[in-house]
Structure formats: structure tokens, C-alpha cells
Write a protein that holds these residues in place. Sequence first.
Motif, short mmCIF file in Angstrom:
data_model
loop_
_atom_site.label_atom_id
_atom_site.label_comp_id
_atom_site.label_asym_id
_atom_site.label_seq_id
_atom_site.Cartn_x
_atom_site.Cartn_y
_atom_site.Cartn_z
N HIS A 1 -15.11 65.27 103.40
CA HIS A 1 -16.53 64.92 103.29
C HIS A 1 -16.79 63.51 102.75
CE1 HIS A 1 -17.19 69.13 104.12
NE2 HIS A 1 -16.50 69.47 103.06
N GLU A 2 -15.74 62.80 102.40
CA GLU A 2 -15.92 61.53 101.72
C GLU A 2 -16.74 60.53 102.52
OE1 GLU A 2 -13.26 58.17 99.33
OE2 GLU A 2 -12.27 59.62 100.64
N GLN A 3 -16.51 60.46 103.83
CA GLN A 3 -17.19 59.46 104.64
C GLN A 3 -18.70 59.65 104.65
OE1 GLN A 3 -14.57 59.53 108.33
NE2 GLN A 3 -15.02 57.36 108.18
N ILE B 1 -20.54 61.45 102.59
CA ILE B 1 -21.11 61.32 101.24
C ILE B 1 -21.25 59.85 100.87
CG2 ILE B 1 -20.68 61.74 98.79
CD1 ILE B 1 -21.63 64.21 100.22
N ASN B 2 -20.24 59.05 101.19
CA ASN B 2 -20.34 57.61 100.93
C ASN B 2 -21.48 56.98 101.72
OD1 ASN B 2 -18.21 57.52 99.12
ND2 ASN B 2 -16.68 56.95 100.65
N ALA B 3 -21.66 57.43 102.96
CA ALA B 3 -22.75 56.91 103.79
C ALA B 3 -24.10 57.27 103.18
CB ALA B 3 -22.63 57.45 105.21
N THR B 4 -24.19 58.47 102.63
CA THR B 4 -25.44 58.90 101.97
C THR B 4 -25.71 58.03 100.75
OG1 THR B 4 -25.08 61.19 102.71
CG2 THR B 4 -26.62 60.84 100.88
N CYS B 5 -24.68 57.78 99.97
CA CYS B 5 -24.83 56.92 98.79
C CYS B 5 -25.26 55.51 99.20
CB CYS B 5 -23.52 56.86 98.01
SG CYS B 5 -23.41 58.03 96.64
N ASP B 6 -24.66 54.99 100.26
CA ASP B 6 -25.01 53.65 100.71
C ASP B 6 -26.49 53.56 101.08
OD1 ASP B 6 -22.44 52.75 100.35
OD2 ASP B 6 -21.85 52.98 102.45
N GLN B 7 -27.01 54.61 101.70
CA GLN B 7 -28.43 54.61 102.07
C GLN B 7 -29.33 54.68 100.85
OE1 GLN B 7 -29.42 57.52 105.03
NE2 GLN B 7 -28.11 56.61 106.59
N LEU B 8 -28.92 55.45 99.85
CA LEU B 8 -29.72 55.55 98.63
C LEU B 8 -29.69 54.24 97.85
CD1 LEU B 8 -28.82 59.18 97.48
CD2 LEU B 8 -30.89 58.39 98.63
N LYS B 9 -28.58 53.52 97.93
CA LYS B 9 -28.52 52.19 97.32
C LYS B 9 -29.47 51.24 98.03
CE LYS B 9 -23.62 52.56 95.99
NZ LYS B 9 -22.25 52.07 96.28
N LYS B 10 -29.42 51.26 99.36
CA LYS B 10 -30.22 50.34 100.16
C LYS B 10 -31.71 50.67 100.09
CE LYS B 10 -30.97 49.01 105.00
NZ LYS B 10 -30.50 49.21 106.42
N ASN B 11 -32.06 51.94 100.21
CA ASN B 11 -33.47 52.32 100.36
C ASN B 11 -34.19 52.60 99.05
OD1 ASN B 11 -33.19 52.19 103.19
ND2 ASN B 11 -32.37 54.29 103.24
N GLN C 1 -18.31 61.40 94.01
CA GLN C 1 -17.36 61.92 93.02
C GLN C 1 -16.59 63.07 93.65
OE1 GLN C 1 -19.14 62.88 89.25
NE2 GLN C 1 -17.38 64.06 88.55
N ALA C 2 -15.31 62.86 93.89
CA ALA C 2 -14.48 63.87 94.54
C ALA C 2 -13.90 64.85 93.53
CB ALA C 2 -13.36 63.20 95.32
N VAL C 3 -13.99 66.13 93.87
CA VAL C 3 -13.35 67.20 93.10
C VAL C 3 -12.27 67.78 94.01
CG1 VAL C 3 -13.68 69.43 91.96
CG2 VAL C 3 -15.47 67.68 91.84
N PRO C 4 -11.05 67.98 93.51
CA PRO C 4 -9.93 68.35 94.39
C PRO C 4 -10.19 69.49 95.36
CG PRO C 4 -9.13 67.86 92.19
CD PRO C 4 -10.62 67.81 92.11
N LYS C 5 -10.75 70.61 94.86
CA LYS C 5 -10.95 71.77 95.72
C LYS C 5 -12.39 72.26 95.65
CE LYS C 5 -6.19 73.48 95.34
NZ LYS C 5 -5.34 74.65 95.01
N PHE C 6 -12.84 72.87 96.74
CA PHE C 6 -14.20 73.39 96.80
C PHE C 6 -14.43 74.45 95.73
CE2 PHE C 6 -17.60 75.76 99.36
CZ PHE C 6 -18.60 74.89 98.95
#
Length: 319
Positions: free
Chosen positions: A181-183, A185-195, A203-208
Motif C-alpha cells: 500500500h505504500e505507493q 498512501i504516499n500519493a495521498t500524502c503528497d496530495q494533502l501536502k499540495k492541497n 507510517q508503515a507497520v510490518p503486518k496488518f
Amino acid sequence: MGQGPFQMDGKWNHDKFVKVKAYPDYKLGDKPKVDSVEFRIFQDQNTAYNDLLANNLDIVDQIPTEVMGTAPGELGDRFKTSQASTFQFVAFPTYDKKYSDARVRKAISMAIDRDEIIKVVFQDSQSSARSFVSPVVGGYREDTCGEACKFDPAAAKKLLAEAGGIEGNKINIGHNADGGHEQWINATCDQLKKNLGLDCVSQAVPKFAELLTQVENKKFSGMFRMGWIMDYPSMENYLGPLYSTGGSSNYYGYSNKDFDRLLQEGREAKTEAEAIQKWQGRRGHPRQGHAGDPAALRQERLRSLDQRQERRDEPVQPG
């Protein structure tokens, strides 16, 4: 205990594999066309996909987002797509005061361009979700999320300002590292930074399972990725576990008495049509424009390889 066409064949080997074999006395439907199945457990999607390419696996029901563009060519006629009941979303922890103001939650949701994430990250292999159940179940209606799921960065920025902003101007989004899911989630963060001008960190947690434990115990601070697959084809299987007070997968703490009442009335209805009418009820439903809804982003999964398993949480591909 169960009544399905397969039975366990030996012990469950935790984090390794589980084997099942055809149940000879199965009489409730078509009998299995294979004698046995071995479900292998992977902690990384890329490892599973590479095993698929090497013919060490016959089927995976999910492929890494980074190979979406090359998978059809690499797999040839083995590559299949089908509509799925699964959706995933970013949830707001109602136990965190940072997100207690509904305007903050709504602003974050409106600052996310779901369609862009689907196009750029998932290469149109999924579809943006703006409703609270999957379109594969009876009673689904489009755009029940309403204004809260409409991409409008200007309105989002204004709404956040009216709410007084977010403490520290910083947020984080948790996700399980074993699910690929990293990609997005990072894209979501980038949008929140921009907008919204927020300092957003994934923040990654090893297992669900580990992430769920932290959230359930209110030990995780921040928004977090969630996902759901129906157990049976009904609106109730989404509305009950995900949104009812104390629901089995309501880790974010959404609660509405009117919604709970309508949900129960639907369960007690004499016909499916009457039940759906209750579950579509406006009063108490996490409905159009309801800023208290815990989800900021939903994406319905449409892509799979070969024939899908009934549940995404089968050991072939965790969380």
C-alpha cells in the motif's frame, strides 16, 4: 467447523502455508475439480508475484501496483480481471482529538483526488469509490458520500481554515507493509501536502494484524489504512461490521444511534427489498455529505489474476 467443499489437510503452518483437500462427502454444490490446494503465505507482494512468474505459484489474487503496467504482457492469457467486492479506505481515529472536528475530516477528504490516484498509481486497474458499499451488492447507490467525497481543494482549504487547522500542521497515515500500500498512501500524502499544506508522512507497520491491534487498543496515533471484503453478498455485511456501533471491524469508532436502529430494522425485515429500503434510509445513515463518516478515501478493487478467492484475506496474499 464448516460445510464447504474442502477440509484441512494437516496443521496450519503460521506465516508459511496451509493445505486443504477436497471433502469427499460434500453435497451442497459442485464438487471441487482439484484434489488439493496449498495456500502460501507471503509477507511481500513482489515475492509472491515473482514466484508466479517462475511457475512456483498457480494463482495470486492481487499483484503489486508497480507491475500493473507490465503484468498483462508478462502473464499473457493467465492474466484475468473481474469485478470484486473489496474496497479500501483511509480511516479517521475518532479517539484522536486532532480529528474530532468534522470540518477537519471533511476537508481532508475533499483534498484527495481519488481519480488521479486510480489513474497514476493503479493505472486504472481499480475504480474510485464514493459510496459505502460495493456496487456488486443489491441496494448500492452511486455517490452516497456526496460533497465530502468531491475533490475540491479550494473548498477543502477554506474548511480547514474555518476549523482552525490541525495541531502542529502535521498528520500521518498508517498502513500495513505486507499489503503493498505504500505507493497509494504516499500519493495521498503528497496530495494533502499540495492541497492543504499539511506535513503528511506515511507510517508503515510490518503486518496488518499488528496495525489492527494498535488501533484497537488506541495505541496508534493518526489516520490509518483499512480494507474490507464481503463475507456474503449483502449491504448488511458492509454496514454492520464497518459502521455500526461496536462493529467487528469498526476500529475507528463511528457511532450513530439512528443508523444502528435502521440497520437492525433492516435485519429484521421480512423481505430483501424491505431490508434494502431500511439500509438506504437517510436518517442515521453515513449518507450524502455526512462529514462524520470515518473514511477519507475508498478505492474499489477490480483487478485480480485468474479466478479470485472468495476472501482477500486468504493466506495467498495477506491484508
